[in-house]
Design an enzyme around this catalytic site. Structure first.
Site, PDB file in Angstrom:
ATOM      1  CE  LYS A  47      50.567  52.890  54.542  1.00  0.00           C
ATOM      2  NZ  LYS A  47      50.077  51.846  55.496  1.00  0.00           N
ATOM      3  N   GLY A  48      50.669  52.636  47.647  1.00  0.00           N
ATOM      4  CA  GLY A  48      50.671  51.680  46.540  1.00  0.00           C
ATOM      5  C   GLY A  48      51.728  51.934  45.490  1.00  0.00           C
ATOM      6  CD  GLU A 103      47.066  56.346  42.234  1.00  0.00           C
ATOM      7  OE1 GLU A 103      47.639  55.337  42.698  1.00  0.00           O
ATOM      8  OE2 GLU A 103      46.072  56.844  42.774  1.00  0.00           O
ATOM      9  CG  ASP A 107      39.197  49.611  40.741  1.00  0.00           C
ATOM     10  OD1 ASP A 107      38.152  49.579  40.078  1.00  0.00           O
ATOM     11  OD2 ASP A 107      39.487  48.715  41.545  1.00  0.00           O
ATOM     12  CE  LYS A 135      41.396  46.213  39.446  1.00  0.00           C
ATOM     13  NZ  LYS A 135      40.682  46.035  40.737  1.00  0.00           N
ATOM     14  CG  PHE A 156      41.209  43.147  45.097  1.00  0.00           C
ATOM     15  CD1 PHE A 156      40.919  44.494  45.185  1.00  0.00           C
ATOM     16  CD2 PHE A 156      42.121  42.597  45.990  1.00  0.00           C
ATOM     17  CE1 PHE A 156      41.518  45.294  46.157  1.00  0.00           C
ATOM     18  CE2 PHE A 156      42.724  43.387  46.967  1.00  0.00           C
ATOM     19  CZ  PHE A 156      42.417  44.730  47.045  1.00  0.00           C
ATOM     20  CB  VAL A 157      45.613  42.772  41.024  1.00  0.00           C
ATOM     21  CG1 VAL A 157      44.942  42.069  39.854  1.00  0.00           C
ATOM     22  CG2 VAL A 157      45.567  44.282  40.844  1.00  0.00           C
ATOM     23  CG  ASP A 163      46.992  47.325  50.691  1.00  0.00           C
ATOM     24  OD1 ASP A 163      46.699  48.082  49.749  1.00  0.00           O
ATOM     25  OD2 ASP A 163      46.381  47.325  51.773  1.00  0.00           O
ATOM     26  NE  ARG A 169      50.825  48.752  51.536  1.00  0.00           N
ATOM     27  CZ  ARG A 169      49.818  49.416  50.939  1.00  0.00           C
ATOM     28  NH1 ARG A 169      49.846  49.600  49.643  1.00  0.00           N
ATOM     29  NH2 ARG A 169      48.815  49.891  51.646  1.00  0.00           N
TER      30      ARG A 169
HETATM   31  P1  XMP Z   1      39.741  53.948  42.439  1.00  0.00           P
HETATM   32  O1  XMP Z   1      38.605  52.973  42.357  1.00  0.00           O
HETATM   33  O2  XMP Z   1      39.362  55.170  43.222  1.00  0.00           O
HETATM   34  O3  XMP Z   1      40.814  53.159  43.264  1.00  0.00           O
HETATM   35  O4  XMP Z   1      40.317  54.253  41.082  1.00  0.00           O
HETATM   36  C1  XMP Z   1      42.007  53.730  43.537  1.00  0.00           C
HETATM   37  C2  XMP Z   1      42.747  53.068  44.662  1.00  0.00           C
HETATM   38  O5  XMP Z   1      42.105  51.892  45.136  1.00  0.00           O
HETATM   39  C3  XMP Z   1      43.035  50.873  45.367  1.00  0.00           C
HETATM   40  N1  XMP Z   1      42.720  49.732  44.497  1.00  0.00           N
HETATM   41  C4  XMP Z   1      43.248  48.510  44.586  1.00  0.00           C
HETATM   42  N2  XMP Z   1      44.153  48.022  45.457  1.00  0.00           N
HETATM   43  N3  XMP Z   1      44.047  45.942  44.364  1.00  0.00           N
HETATM   44  C5  XMP Z   1      44.537  46.728  45.341  1.00  0.00           C
HETATM   45  O6  XMP Z   1      45.364  46.251  46.119  1.00  0.00           O
HETATM   46  C6  XMP Z   1      43.146  46.356  43.444  1.00  0.00           C
HETATM   47  O7  XMP Z   1      42.735  45.588  42.570  1.00  0.00           O
HETATM   48  C7  XMP Z   1      42.727  47.725  43.570  1.00  0.00           C
HETATM   49  N4  XMP Z   1      41.866  48.478  42.874  1.00  0.00           N
HETATM   50  C8  XMP Z   1      41.896  49.700  43.464  1.00  0.00           C
HETATM   51  C9  XMP Z   1      44.382  51.475  45.060  1.00  0.00           C
HETATM   52  O8  XMP Z   1      44.964  51.978  46.230  1.00  0.00           O
HETATM   53  C10 XMP Z   1      44.067  52.625  44.134  1.00  0.00           C
HETATM   54  O9  XMP Z   1      45.006  53.675  44.193  1.00  0.00           O
HETATM   55 MG    MG Z   2      46.817  53.747  45.481  1.00  0.00          MG
END
Ligand code: XMP
Ligand code: MG
Length: 184
Positions: A47-48, A103, A107, A135, A156-157, A163, A169
């Site tokens: 949903k991000g 996206e 992360d 990141k 963490f943001v 969310d 969100r």
């Molecule tokens: P990865 O680590 O697989 O992460 O690249 C991808 C998904 O993890 C969530 N994500 C976050 N959500 N704050 C959030 O609210 C953050 O700082 C964060 N870092 C990762 C997100 O859904 C992303 O698509």
């Molecule tokens: Mg996401």
């Protein structure tokens, strides 16, 4: 919701509404130019990416079609697991299509690398990535998004689609959540 509405839960506003919109307009202009001669399908990762998709798509000056995919990688925590499940698949057939995956955040990259492998087997003409946030310090797998909104520190943001436990969100900004909120 504004960061000012929940001051005790936010450490710092990283990106204002104005900064986000200005950058989305720049990326949209680049995408318009890059895909001037091809039909583009933008795929939002739920949903991000809902807020990015809505605003980015409206900054574009060309026709696009929009589709959505939902994957789960995090549960309700703040650590990526790399275990990805498809919760909702695309409605579109990708054969011959030019696809831009949109996206919210890159992360560790585990989720996106899994997603790109999955989408890569569907016969698309091209698949590129636009991530609003990245990141760089957290990246553990080699992923080169064609478009990046902002590089941010390894914290963490929340907000603008992102969310913590399904909240924040609807925050207009991207903000650093106070670790007390998630018991850190
Ligand atoms: P990865 O680590 O697989 O992460 O690249 C991808 C998904 O993890 C969530 N994500 C976050 N959500 N704050 C959030 O609210 C953050 O700082 C964060 N870092 C990762 C997100 O859904 C992303 O698509
Ligand atoms: Mg996401």
């Amino acid at each position: 919701m504004d960061a000012d509405n929940v001051p005790s839960e936010i450490v710092e506003t990283l990106l204002t509404e104005e900064q986000i919109q200005a950058r989305l307009a720049e990326v949209a202009a680049q995408v318009d130019a890059d895909y001037a001669t091809s039909d583009l399908l933008i795929v939002g990762v739920l949903k991000g990416a809902t807020m990015v998709m809505a605003d980015f798509a409206r900054h574009l000056r060309s026709h696009v079609t929009m589709d959505w995919m939902a994957v789960s990688s995090y549960g309700s925590g703040t650590q990526s697991s790399g275990v990805v499940r498809i919760l909702k698949d695309l409605d579109s057939d990708l054969v011959g299509r030019h696809v831009l995956v949109v996206e919210d955040i890159l992360d560790t990259g585990l989720t996106l690398s899994w997603l790109l492998r999955n989408l890569g087997s569907r016969g698309a003409a091209s698949i590129e990535v636009f991530t609003l946030l990245r990141k760089p310090e957290a990246l553990t797998v080699p992923i080169n998004p064609r478009y990046v909104g902002f590089d941010i520190p390894n914290v963490f943001v929340v907000g603008y689609g992102l969310d913590y436990d399904e909240r924040y969100r609807n925050l207009r900004q991207v903000a650093v959540l106070d670790p007390r909120v998630y018991g850190g």
